[in-house]
Design a protein around this motif. Structure first.
Motif, PDB file in Angstrom:
ATOM      1  N   MET A 271       4.581  13.839   2.517  1.00  0.00           N
ATOM      2  CA  MET A 271       4.470  12.201   3.266  1.00  0.00           C
ATOM      3  C   MET A 271       5.649  12.075   4.189  1.00  0.00           C
ATOM      4  SD  MET A 271       3.701  10.312  -0.454  1.00  0.00           S
ATOM      5  CE  MET A 271       5.541  11.103  -1.442  1.00  0.00           C
ATOM      6  N   ALA A 272       5.214  11.352   5.303  1.00  0.00           N
ATOM      7  CA  ALA A 272       6.192  10.819   5.967  1.00  0.00           C
ATOM      8  C   ALA A 272       6.244   9.503   5.825  1.00  0.00           C
ATOM      9  CB  ALA A 272       5.542  11.172   7.695  1.00  0.00           C
ATOM     10  N   TYR A 273       7.492   8.922   6.354  1.00  0.00           N
ATOM     11  CA  TYR A 273       7.866   7.553   6.123  1.00  0.00           C
ATOM     12  C   TYR A 273       9.020   7.186   7.028  1.00  0.00           C
ATOM     13  CZ  TYR A 273      12.141   8.902   3.492  1.00  0.00           C
ATOM     14  OH  TYR A 273      13.289   9.476   3.185  1.00  0.00           O
TER      15      TYR A 273
ATOM     16  N   ALA B  23       9.461   1.492   4.856  1.00  0.00           N
ATOM     17  CA  ALA B  23       8.393   1.673   3.675  1.00  0.00           C
ATOM     18  C   ALA B  23       9.131   1.974   2.155  1.00  0.00           C
ATOM     19  CB  ALA B  23       7.413   2.874   3.788  1.00  0.00           C
ATOM     20  N   MET B  24      10.478   2.139   2.168  1.00  0.00           N
ATOM     21  CA  MET B  24      10.946   2.424   0.814  1.00  0.00           C
ATOM     22  C   MET B  24      10.910   1.606  -0.372  1.00  0.00           C
ATOM     23  SD  MET B  24      12.577   4.847   0.457  1.00  0.00           S
ATOM     24  CE  MET B  24      13.892   6.132   0.663  1.00  0.00           C
ATOM     25  N   PRO B  25      10.342   0.156   0.027  1.00  0.00           N
ATOM     26  CA  PRO B  25      10.102  -0.639  -1.144  1.00  0.00           C
ATOM     27  C   PRO B  25       8.585  -0.227  -1.820  1.00  0.00           C
ATOM     28  CG  PRO B  25      10.732  -2.271   0.774  1.00  0.00           C
ATOM     29  CD  PRO B  25      10.765  -0.669   1.242  1.00  0.00           C
TER      30      PRO B  25
ATOM     31  N   ALA C  99       6.316   2.312  -6.271  1.00  0.00           N
ATOM     32  CA  ALA C  99       5.480   3.523  -7.108  1.00  0.00           C
ATOM     33  C   ALA C  99       6.441   4.276  -8.180  1.00  0.00           C
ATOM     34  CB  ALA C  99       5.128   4.269  -5.872  1.00  0.00           C
ATOM     35  N   GLY C 100       7.703   3.954  -8.191  1.00  0.00           N
ATOM     36  CA  GLY C 100       8.355   4.551  -9.130  1.00  0.00           C
ATOM     37  C   GLY C 100       8.827   6.068  -8.632  1.00  0.00           C
ATOM     38  N   ILE C 101       8.796   6.496  -7.513  1.00  0.00           N
ATOM     39  CA  ILE C 101       9.108   7.669  -7.130  1.00  0.00           C
ATOM     40  C   ILE C 101      10.214   7.802  -6.285  1.00  0.00           C
ATOM     41  CG2 ILE C 101       6.696   8.597  -7.185  1.00  0.00           C
ATOM     42  CD1 ILE C 101       6.247   8.374  -4.311  1.00  0.00           C
TER      43      ILE C 101
ATOM     44  N   ARG D 113       0.693   6.166  -2.361  1.00  0.00           N
ATOM     45  CA  ARG D 113       2.081   6.766  -2.541  1.00  0.00           C
ATOM     46  C   ARG D 113       2.242   7.613  -3.469  1.00  0.00           C
ATOM     47  NH1 ARG D 113       3.908   8.139   2.270  1.00  0.00           N
ATOM     48  NH2 ARG D 113       3.318   6.381   3.724  1.00  0.00           N
ATOM     49  N   SER D 114       1.821   6.994  -4.699  1.00  0.00           N
ATOM     50  CA  SER D 114       2.218   7.724  -5.995  1.00  0.00           C
ATOM     51  C   SER D 114       1.238   8.466  -6.284  1.00  0.00           C
ATOM     52  CB  SER D 114       2.279   6.693  -7.187  1.00  0.00           C
ATOM     53  OG  SER D 114       0.632   6.168  -7.221  1.00  0.00           O
ATOM     54  N   ASP D 115      -0.221   8.593  -5.716  1.00  0.00           N
ATOM     55  CA  ASP D 115      -0.909   9.646  -5.984  1.00  0.00           C
ATOM     56  C   ASP D 115      -0.761  10.872  -5.089  1.00  0.00           C
ATOM     57  OD1 ASP D 115      -2.439   8.298  -7.864  1.00  0.00           O
ATOM     58  OD2 ASP D 115      -4.349   7.707  -6.667  1.00  0.00           O
TER      59      ASP D 115
END
Length: 70
Positions: free
Chosen positions: A17-19, A23-25, A30-32, A7-9
């Motif tokens: 990105m779809a989510y 998936a929020m955790p 990832a800090g984003i 995710r972070s990459d």
């Protein structure tokens, strides 16, 4: 974990990105989560999947480039 790194990459590489809300955790880890933009498309809404597919045609979310942390 690999999913957090992925995710972070993906975010740093300006990918769309779809989510789903569950998936929020992963975004938080990832800090984003504070930087989510129009290139991060929720699939929970009825138009989520078509919107994601249409966005992917652009290949990258270039507007994000200025906020990505090196």
């Amino acid at each position: 974990p690999y999913t957090t790194l992925f995710r972070s990459d993906a975010f740093a590489h300006l990918k769309f990105m779809a989510y789903v809300d569950a998936a929020m955790p992963l975004f938080e880890k990832a800090g984003i989560v504070a930087d989510l933009d129009e290139g991060c498309i929720p699939l929970d809404a009825g138009e989520g999947a078509p919107a994601f597919i249409a966005a992917c045609r652009k290949l990258r979310r270039w507007e994000r480039e200025q906020i990505v942390k090196a």
